[in-house]
Design a protein around this motif. Sequence first.
Motif, short mmCIF file in Angstrom:
data_model
loop_
_atom_site.label_atom_id
_atom_site.label_comp_id
_atom_site.label_asym_id
_atom_site.label_seq_id
_atom_site.Cartn_x
_atom_site.Cartn_y
_atom_site.Cartn_z
N ILE A 86 14.16 -0.71 4.65
CA ILE A 86 14.88 -0.12 3.52
C ILE A 86 14.07 0.97 2.84
CG2 ILE A 86 15.60 -0.67 1.15
CD1 ILE A 86 16.80 -3.26 2.32
N LEU A 87 12.76 0.75 2.69
CA LEU A 87 11.92 1.76 2.04
C LEU A 87 11.89 3.06 2.83
CD1 LEU A 87 8.87 -0.34 0.78
CD2 LEU A 87 10.82 0.50 -0.54
N GLU A 88 12.08 2.99 4.14
CA GLU A 88 12.12 4.20 4.95
C GLU A 88 13.37 5.03 4.65
OE1 GLU A 88 9.79 5.49 7.17
OE2 GLU A 88 8.62 4.03 6.05
N GLY A 89 14.30 4.45 3.91
CA GLY A 89 15.51 5.17 3.56
C GLY A 89 15.42 5.95 2.27
N PHE A 90 14.22 5.97 1.65
CA PHE A 90 14.01 6.74 0.42
C PHE A 90 13.11 7.94 0.70
CE2 PHE A 90 14.89 2.45 -1.21
CZ PHE A 90 15.86 2.73 -2.16
N SER A 91 13.37 9.02 -0.01
CA SER A 91 12.58 10.23 0.20
C SER A 91 11.25 10.12 -0.55
CB SER A 91 13.36 11.45 -0.30
OG SER A 91 13.66 11.31 -1.68
N ALA A 92 10.27 10.90 -0.10
CA ALA A 92 8.97 10.94 -0.78
C ALA A 92 9.16 11.37 -2.23
CB ALA A 92 8.05 11.92 -0.05
N GLY A 93 8.36 10.76 -3.10
CA GLY A 93 8.43 11.09 -4.51
C GLY A 93 9.42 10.26 -5.30
N THR A 94 10.20 9.41 -4.62
CA THR A 94 11.13 8.53 -5.34
C THR A 94 10.34 7.68 -6.34
OG1 THR A 94 12.64 8.40 -3.46
CG2 THR A 94 12.80 6.66 -5.11
N LYS A 95 10.87 7.54 -7.55
CA LYS A 95 10.15 6.84 -8.61
C LYS A 95 10.51 5.36 -8.62
CE LYS A 95 8.44 7.63 -13.26
NZ LYS A 95 8.43 8.54 -14.42
N GLN A 132 11.45 -1.63 -21.40
CA GLN A 132 10.68 -0.54 -22.00
C GLN A 132 10.29 0.49 -20.95
OE1 GLN A 132 6.76 -1.57 -23.48
NE2 GLN A 132 6.82 0.05 -25.02
N LYS A 133 9.87 0.03 -19.77
CA LYS A 133 9.47 0.95 -18.71
C LYS A 133 10.66 1.73 -18.17
CE LYS A 133 5.00 0.26 -18.31
NZ LYS A 133 4.01 1.35 -18.39
N VAL A 134 11.81 1.05 -18.06
CA VAL A 134 13.00 1.75 -17.58
C VAL A 134 13.41 2.84 -18.56
CG1 VAL A 134 15.47 1.49 -17.06
CG2 VAL A 134 13.84 -0.19 -16.20
N GLU A 135 13.33 2.54 -19.84
CA GLU A 135 13.73 3.51 -20.86
C GLU A 135 12.77 4.70 -20.94
OE1 GLU A 135 16.07 0.63 -24.08
OE2 GLU A 135 13.90 0.97 -24.28
N THR A 136 11.48 4.43 -20.80
CA THR A 136 10.50 5.49 -20.99
C THR A 136 10.16 6.24 -19.70
OG1 THR A 136 8.66 3.92 -20.75
CG2 THR A 136 9.47 4.35 -22.98
N GLU A 137 10.06 5.50 -18.60
CA GLU A 137 9.63 6.11 -17.33
C GLU A 137 10.80 6.59 -16.47
OE1 GLU A 137 6.56 6.73 -16.66
OE2 GLU A 137 5.66 5.62 -18.33
N LYS A 138 11.99 6.04 -16.73
CA LYS A 138 13.20 6.42 -16.00
C LYS A 138 13.03 6.34 -14.47
CE LYS A 138 15.03 9.31 -19.71
NZ LYS A 138 14.16 8.66 -20.72
N PRO A 139 12.68 5.16 -13.96
CA PRO A 139 12.54 5.01 -12.51
C PRO A 139 13.91 5.08 -11.82
CG PRO A 139 12.43 2.87 -13.58
CD PRO A 139 12.45 3.89 -14.68
N GLU A 140 13.88 5.43 -10.56
CA GLU A 140 15.11 5.44 -9.75
C GLU A 140 15.36 4.08 -9.11
OE1 GLU A 140 15.26 9.27 -7.29
OE2 GLU A 140 13.20 9.24 -8.07
N VAL A 141 14.26 3.33 -8.86
CA VAL A 141 14.36 2.04 -8.19
C VAL A 141 13.49 1.02 -8.91
CG1 VAL A 141 14.10 0.79 -6.01
CG2 VAL A 141 14.66 3.24 -5.98
N LEU A 142 14.04 -0.16 -9.15
CA LEU A 142 13.27 -1.31 -9.62
C LEU A 142 13.18 -2.30 -8.47
CD1 LEU A 142 12.00 -3.32 -11.68
CD2 LEU A 142 14.34 -3.96 -12.33
N ALA A 143 11.97 -2.66 -8.06
CA ALA A 143 11.78 -3.62 -6.97
C ALA A 143 10.93 -4.78 -7.49
CB ALA A 143 11.10 -2.97 -5.77
N LEU A 144 11.44 -6.00 -7.36
CA LEU A 144 10.74 -7.15 -7.94
C LEU A 144 11.14 -8.44 -7.25
CD1 LEU A 144 12.39 -8.15 -11.35
CD2 LEU A 144 13.58 -6.96 -9.49
N SER A 145 10.30 -9.47 -7.43
CA SER A 145 10.65 -10.82 -7.03
C SER A 145 11.42 -11.49 -8.15
CB SER A 145 9.39 -11.65 -6.75
OG SER A 145 8.65 -11.11 -5.68
#
Length: 358
Positions: A86-95, A132-145
């Motif tokens: 799945i990670l191979e399906g994201f472009s370089a620099g994805t946050k 807080q991180k989603v609001e401030t950093e604006k990631p495109e992907v959240l990956a977690l257990s």
Amino acid sequence: MNNLRKHFPLIEQYTYLNTAAAGLLSEAVFDYQQDKNIDFLLQGSLGRDKEANILTEVREKIAYFFSAEASRVALVPNFSFGFNTILEGFSAGTKFLLLENDYPSINLAVETRDFNITYAQIDENLEQNILQKVETEKPEVLALSLVQYLNGIKIDLHFIQELKKKFPELLIIADGTQYLGTEAFNFAASGIDVLGASAYKWLNAGFGNGFFMFTQQAEHKISPKTEGSGSHMGKYKENELHLLGNLEPGHLNFTTMGSIKIALELQENIGLQKLEQHIQMLYAEAKKEFANLGLLEESVLNRKQHSPIFNLKGDKKLFQQLTQKDIICSQRGDGIRVSFHYYNTFKDLEMLVGVLRK
């Protein structure tokens, strides 16, 4: 629940508190695997041809069990294989947003690629830290257990739903290996875009099998380049956007994949609500006992959400004492990890607490 123990011979000899490391194999799964291996031994490809529908049956059983779409359930050898694909399906620099000290199969896989990464801390304020991180950093992907392997901290699944509503473009990828099998779960209503799991722990399906469930949104956003004959063979692979095919490029072991179906059917036959209630009562009592003994970290004590996994304060000497009493557990991090599944009883907890008190 004592009658469940007959399905798992090992617990007649040991106090098994180590499902977080490896779930026990039931006699039903063992018999199934043995029968299929004998068929292959004696019939070769003829036996395999008879099993042509098994992958579809497993896919549909998983979809039914976890309220997903069968056309978006991929079968994989393990979580790590599927996640790396799945990670191979994201472009370089994805946050990406990760959790500090999350399971290495998540964090290492992301960190070894050319992504932009930020982290949220795992403590009693886990959900607020993520928000807080989603609001401030604006990631495109959240990956977690969904459940932390070290100390059993469990994410509030209602929080995940609300997070997805507030940030619909955020792609949420989760590892359910330490979660699926402990309680009823509805993938369609979860807010999670991609959920993967190895099935050898809480699903008790043995080694070499796992699966990924994903949404239509994920299918449009993730485009790995993995291809093979398996990518286009079988039911549900007619879709032009075939993330399912990307995750299944080659041949799969019919026997190990079929074991997932047998393991899920055992839980169904016992009763999912019954199993969930038993596990919840066990870990609630366990948390109370461990708290009274002063064996839990503050981040665990201060949370309402938890799982059947606990990391107890203890050294190598205590671990050896537990082992000598035929109590099977694991040394993880700075402590001793114990975990309770539906085949465990309050007697198992009493056995553990008796040693801890001494």
